[in-house]
Design a protein around this motif. Structure first.
Motif, PDB file in Angstrom:
ATOM      1  N   ARG A 160      33.212  39.999  49.056  1.00  0.00           N
ATOM      2  CA  ARG A 160      31.944  39.320  48.777  1.00  0.00           C
ATOM      3  C   ARG A 160      31.978  38.664  47.400  1.00  0.00           C
ATOM      4  NH1 ARG A 160      26.903  40.549  46.459  1.00  0.00           N
ATOM      5  NH2 ARG A 160      25.221  39.299  47.347  1.00  0.00           N
ATOM      6  N   ALA A 161      32.629  39.298  46.427  1.00  0.00           N
ATOM      7  CA  ALA A 161      32.736  38.713  45.093  1.00  0.00           C
ATOM      8  C   ALA A 161      33.572  37.434  45.133  1.00  0.00           C
ATOM      9  CB  ALA A 161      33.350  39.723  44.130  1.00  0.00           C
ATOM     10  N   ILE A 162      34.607  37.417  45.961  1.00  0.00           N
ATOM     11  CA  ILE A 162      35.419  36.211  46.121  1.00  0.00           C
ATOM     12  C   ILE A 162      34.569  35.071  46.677  1.00  0.00           C
ATOM     13  CG2 ILE A 162      37.299  35.211  47.512  1.00  0.00           C
ATOM     14  CD1 ILE A 162      38.749  37.903  47.208  1.00  0.00           C
ATOM     15  N   TYR A 163      33.626  35.406  47.554  1.00  0.00           N
ATOM     16  CA  TYR A 163      32.745  34.404  48.167  1.00  0.00           C
ATOM     17  C   TYR A 163      31.432  34.237  47.396  1.00  0.00           C
ATOM     18  CZ  TYR A 163      35.475  33.703  52.439  1.00  0.00           C
ATOM     19  OH  TYR A 163      36.448  33.345  53.352  1.00  0.00           O
ATOM     20  N   GLN A 164      31.380  34.692  46.158  1.00  0.00           N
ATOM     21  CA  GLN A 164      30.134  34.607  45.386  1.00  0.00           C
ATOM     22  C   GLN A 164      29.624  33.167  45.363  1.00  0.00           C
ATOM     23  OE1 GLN A 164      30.470  36.051  41.391  1.00  0.00           O
ATOM     24  NE2 GLN A 164      28.268  36.151  41.083  1.00  0.00           N
ATOM     25  N   GLY A 165      28.357  33.005  45.752  1.00  0.00           N
ATOM     26  CA  GLY A 165      27.770  31.672  45.860  1.00  0.00           C
ATOM     27  C   GLY A 165      28.012  31.029  47.209  1.00  0.00           C
ATOM     28  N   SER A 166      28.859  31.633  48.023  1.00  0.00           N
ATOM     29  CA  SER A 166      29.173  31.110  49.356  1.00  0.00           C
ATOM     30  C   SER A 166      29.140  32.228  50.386  1.00  0.00           C
ATOM     31  CB  SER A 166      30.564  30.456  49.361  1.00  0.00           C
ATOM     32  OG  SER A 166      30.711  29.534  48.329  1.00  0.00           O
ATOM     33  N   GLU A 167      28.280  33.230  50.137  1.00  0.00           N
ATOM     34  CA  GLU A 167      28.260  34.406  51.013  1.00  0.00           C
ATOM     35  C   GLU A 167      27.967  34.050  52.466  1.00  0.00           C
ATOM     36  OE1 GLU A 167      27.163  36.017  46.906  1.00  0.00           O
ATOM     37  OE2 GLU A 167      26.727  34.234  48.102  1.00  0.00           O
ATOM     38  N   ASP A 168      27.220  32.964  52.681  1.00  0.00           N
ATOM     39  CA  ASP A 168      26.907  32.572  54.058  1.00  0.00           C
ATOM     40  C   ASP A 168      28.128  32.017  54.791  1.00  0.00           C
ATOM     41  OD1 ASP A 168      26.876  30.363  52.335  1.00  0.00           O
ATOM     42  OD2 ASP A 168      25.618  29.200  53.706  1.00  0.00           O
ATOM     43  N   ARG A 169      29.229  31.782  54.063  1.00  0.00           N
ATOM     44  CA  ARG A 169      30.445  31.270  54.691  1.00  0.00           C
ATOM     45  C   ARG A 169      31.576  32.309  54.682  1.00  0.00           C
ATOM     46  NH1 ARG A 169      30.115  25.801  55.133  1.00  0.00           N
ATOM     47  NH2 ARG A 169      31.602  26.154  56.818  1.00  0.00           N
ATOM     48  N   LEU A 170      31.214  33.533  54.370  1.00  0.00           N
ATOM     49  CA  LEU A 170      32.204  34.611  54.349  1.00  0.00           C
ATOM     50  C   LEU A 170      32.842  34.755  55.722  1.00  0.00           C
ATOM     51  CD1 LEU A 170      31.755  38.009  52.611  1.00  0.00           C
ATOM     52  CD2 LEU A 170      32.585  37.940  54.946  1.00  0.00           C
ATOM     53  N   ALA A 171      34.155  34.919  55.749  1.00  0.00           N
ATOM     54  CA  ALA A 171      34.856  34.939  57.031  1.00  0.00           C
ATOM     55  C   ALA A 171      35.970  35.973  57.034  1.00  0.00           C
ATOM     56  CB  ALA A 171      35.446  33.562  57.322  1.00  0.00           C
ATOM     57  N   VAL A 172      36.256  36.477  58.235  1.00  0.00           N
ATOM     58  CA  VAL A 172      37.480  37.242  58.469  1.00  0.00           C
ATOM     59  C   VAL A 172      38.211  36.586  59.621  1.00  0.00           C
ATOM     60  CG1 VAL A 172      36.759  39.462  57.529  1.00  0.00           C
ATOM     61  CG2 VAL A 172      36.155  38.909  59.885  1.00  0.00           C
ATOM     62  N   PRO A 173      39.536  36.489  59.515  1.00  0.00           N
ATOM     63  CA  PRO A 173      40.331  36.897  58.356  1.00  0.00           C
ATOM     64  C   PRO A 173      40.195  35.915  57.202  1.00  0.00           C
ATOM     65  CG  PRO A 173      41.747  35.825  59.960  1.00  0.00           C
ATOM     66  CD  PRO A 173      40.391  35.930  60.610  1.00  0.00           C
ATOM     67  N   THR A 174      40.378  36.411  55.995  1.00  0.00           N
ATOM     68  CA  THR A 174      40.517  35.579  54.802  1.00  0.00           C
ATOM     69  C   THR A 174      41.851  35.922  54.164  1.00  0.00           C
ATOM     70  OG1 THR A 174      38.157  35.232  54.315  1.00  0.00           O
ATOM     71  CG2 THR A 174      39.682  35.163  52.457  1.00  0.00           C
ATOM     72  N   PHE A 175      42.688  34.902  53.968  1.00  0.00           N
ATOM     73  CA  PHE A 175      44.013  35.097  53.388  1.00  0.00           C
ATOM     74  C   PHE A 175      44.049  34.567  51.954  1.00  0.00           C
ATOM     75  CE2 PHE A 175      44.705  34.823  57.938  1.00  0.00           C
ATOM     76  CZ  PHE A 175      45.631  35.824  58.193  1.00  0.00           C
ATOM     77  N   LEU A 176      44.671  35.326  51.077  1.00  0.00           N
ATOM     78  CA  LEU A 176      44.959  34.860  49.731  1.00  0.00           C
ATOM     79  C   LEU A 176      46.471  34.907  49.561  1.00  0.00           C
ATOM     80  CD1 LEU A 176      42.011  36.697  49.267  1.00  0.00           C
ATOM     81  CD2 LEU A 176      42.188  35.101  47.353  1.00  0.00           C
ATOM     82  N   VAL A 177      47.051  33.715  49.432  1.00  0.00           N
ATOM     83  CA  VAL A 177      48.503  33.571  49.443  1.00  0.00           C
ATOM     84  C   VAL A 177      48.992  33.159  48.061  1.00  0.00           C
ATOM     85  CG1 VAL A 177      50.459  32.434  50.545  1.00  0.00           C
ATOM     86  CG2 VAL A 177      48.356  32.825  51.857  1.00  0.00           C
ATOM     87  N   PRO A 178      49.758  34.013  47.377  1.00  0.00           N
ATOM     88  CA  PRO A 178      50.301  33.646  46.067  1.00  0.00           C
ATOM     89  C   PRO A 178      51.393  32.596  46.210  1.00  0.00           C
ATOM     90  CG  PRO A 178      51.154  35.768  46.750  1.00  0.00           C
ATOM     91  CD  PRO A 178      50.141  35.376  47.779  1.00  0.00           C
ATOM     92  N   ARG A 179      51.394  31.629  45.288  1.00  0.00           N
ATOM     93  CA  ARG A 179      52.403  30.571  45.314  1.00  0.00           C
ATOM     94  C   ARG A 179      53.377  30.752  44.159  1.00  0.00           C
ATOM     95  NH1 ARG A 179      50.035  25.054  47.643  1.00  0.00           N
ATOM     96  NH2 ARG A 179      52.267  25.019  48.104  1.00  0.00           N
ATOM     97  N   GLU A 180      54.495  30.049  44.243  1.00  0.00           N
ATOM     98  CA  GLU A 180      55.556  30.212  43.251  1.00  0.00           C
ATOM     99  C   GLU A 180      55.112  29.800  41.857  1.00  0.00           C
ATOM    100  OE1 GLU A 180      58.990  28.149  44.585  1.00  0.00           O
ATOM    101  OE2 GLU A 180      59.366  29.505  46.285  1.00  0.00           O
ATOM    102  N   ASP A 181      54.129  28.879  41.764  1.00  0.00           N
ATOM    103  CA  ASP A 181      53.670  28.432  40.451  1.00  0.00           C
ATOM    104  C   ASP A 181      52.598  29.340  39.854  1.00  0.00           C
ATOM    105  OD1 ASP A 181      51.494  27.859  42.040  1.00  0.00           O
ATOM    106  OD2 ASP A 181      51.460  25.703  41.621  1.00  0.00           O
ATOM    107  N   GLY A 182      52.284  30.449  40.528  1.00  0.00           N
ATOM    108  CA  GLY A 182      51.306  31.404  40.020  1.00  0.00           C
ATOM    109  C   GLY A 182      49.896  31.195  40.517  1.00  0.00           C
TER     110      GLY A 182
END
Length: 259
Positions: A207-229
């Motif tokens: 929910r903190a990740i979606y702060q301000g967009s809670e109405d668009r919260l979804a599962v699954p949600t992926f957070l993918v790290p990239r080589e540039d950080g």
């Protein structure tokens, strides 16, 4: 620590109602809906202005001038940016330094860790509900292809149902636990209060990740790290459909991961 990082750590409970959307299950803000309906009822009950003129009296101005001017509402800006990412978190994920703080929080979340062929310094983090069909599609296509920390939340079904399933998943090795969800063969178990607490903590992070967009919260949600950080956020999941020449989301996700 930036305000964005502090906000990520300060998630709180919210009343949610789940509804299906293309590629994922989305959560709407129930409190806002109730407020809107109550406002409509109040407006209907309140006496409105009248344009009636007493019999025999001459109008002092044209009737059209007595009608209040109704202005069209300003267009509502989406809480997501052009890349379908919550606006508040987007600049945080696009900056390597601040994104590292997000990854640090995610690394401490309770999760089911499944190893895979592609393994980098950071794993992929995926918020999921084991009763969500889109999550199951993602698990079926991604299991074993990359190291993924599957972070469970109760977003689609009730807490007891989801926590029981997660308790059962914990009895299996990571990849086998993921496969059991796909097959609908999760070992039966009764959730402990510890597991339920972990699900609540995980949902607070989501929910903190979606702060301000809670109405668009979804599962699954992926957070993918990239080589540039930096970190890529993907909402929902569409599986491949060769009959319709649709490649699905697995290629894009793994491509962002560098595999």
């Amino acid at each position: 620590m930036s305000n964005a990082k502090i906000g990520l750590l300060a998630g709180s409970a919210v009343a949610l109602i789940a509804m299906a959307g293309s590629g994922g299950f989305f959560a709407g803000h129930l409190y806002a809906k109730v407020q809107f309906l109550e406002g409509q009822q109040a407006a209907q009950a309140a006496p409105g202005p009248t344009n009636q003129i007493p019999y025999g009296a001459a109008p002092s101005m044209d009737l059209a001038e007595q009608v209040p001017l109704i202005q069209a509402p300003a267009p509502i800006q989406s809480s997501l940016n052009e890349n379908d990412v919550p606006r508040a978190i987007a600049p945080v994920l696009a900056d390597a330094e601040s994104a590292s703080g997000i990854l640090d929080v995610l690394s401490k979340a309770s999760s089911i860790v499944a190893e895979g062929e592609a393994e980098h310094e950071q794993p992929i983090y995926a918020f999921f509900d084991p009763t969500c069909p889109y999550c199951k599609n993602a698990m079926a296509e991604l299991n074993g292809k990359a190291k993924i920390h599957w972070i469970p939340v109760a977003a689609v079904s009730d807490m007891q149902t989801v926590s029981n399933l997660i308790e059962g998943m914990k009895t299996l090795p990571g990849k086998d636990a993921v496969a059991s969800v796909v097959a609908g063969e999760v070992p039966q178990a009764t959730a402990t209060t510890e597991t339920q607490g972990q699900l609540q903590d995980n949902f607070s992070i989501l929910r903190a990740i979606y702060q301000g967009s809670e109405d668009r919260l979804a599962v699954p949600t992926f957070l993918v790290p990239r080589e540039d950080g930096t970190v890529t956020l993907t909402r929902g999941y569409d599986k491949a459909d060769p009959a319709k020449n649709m490649p699905g989301d697995s290629g894009e996700l793994l491509g962002a991961y560098g595999s």
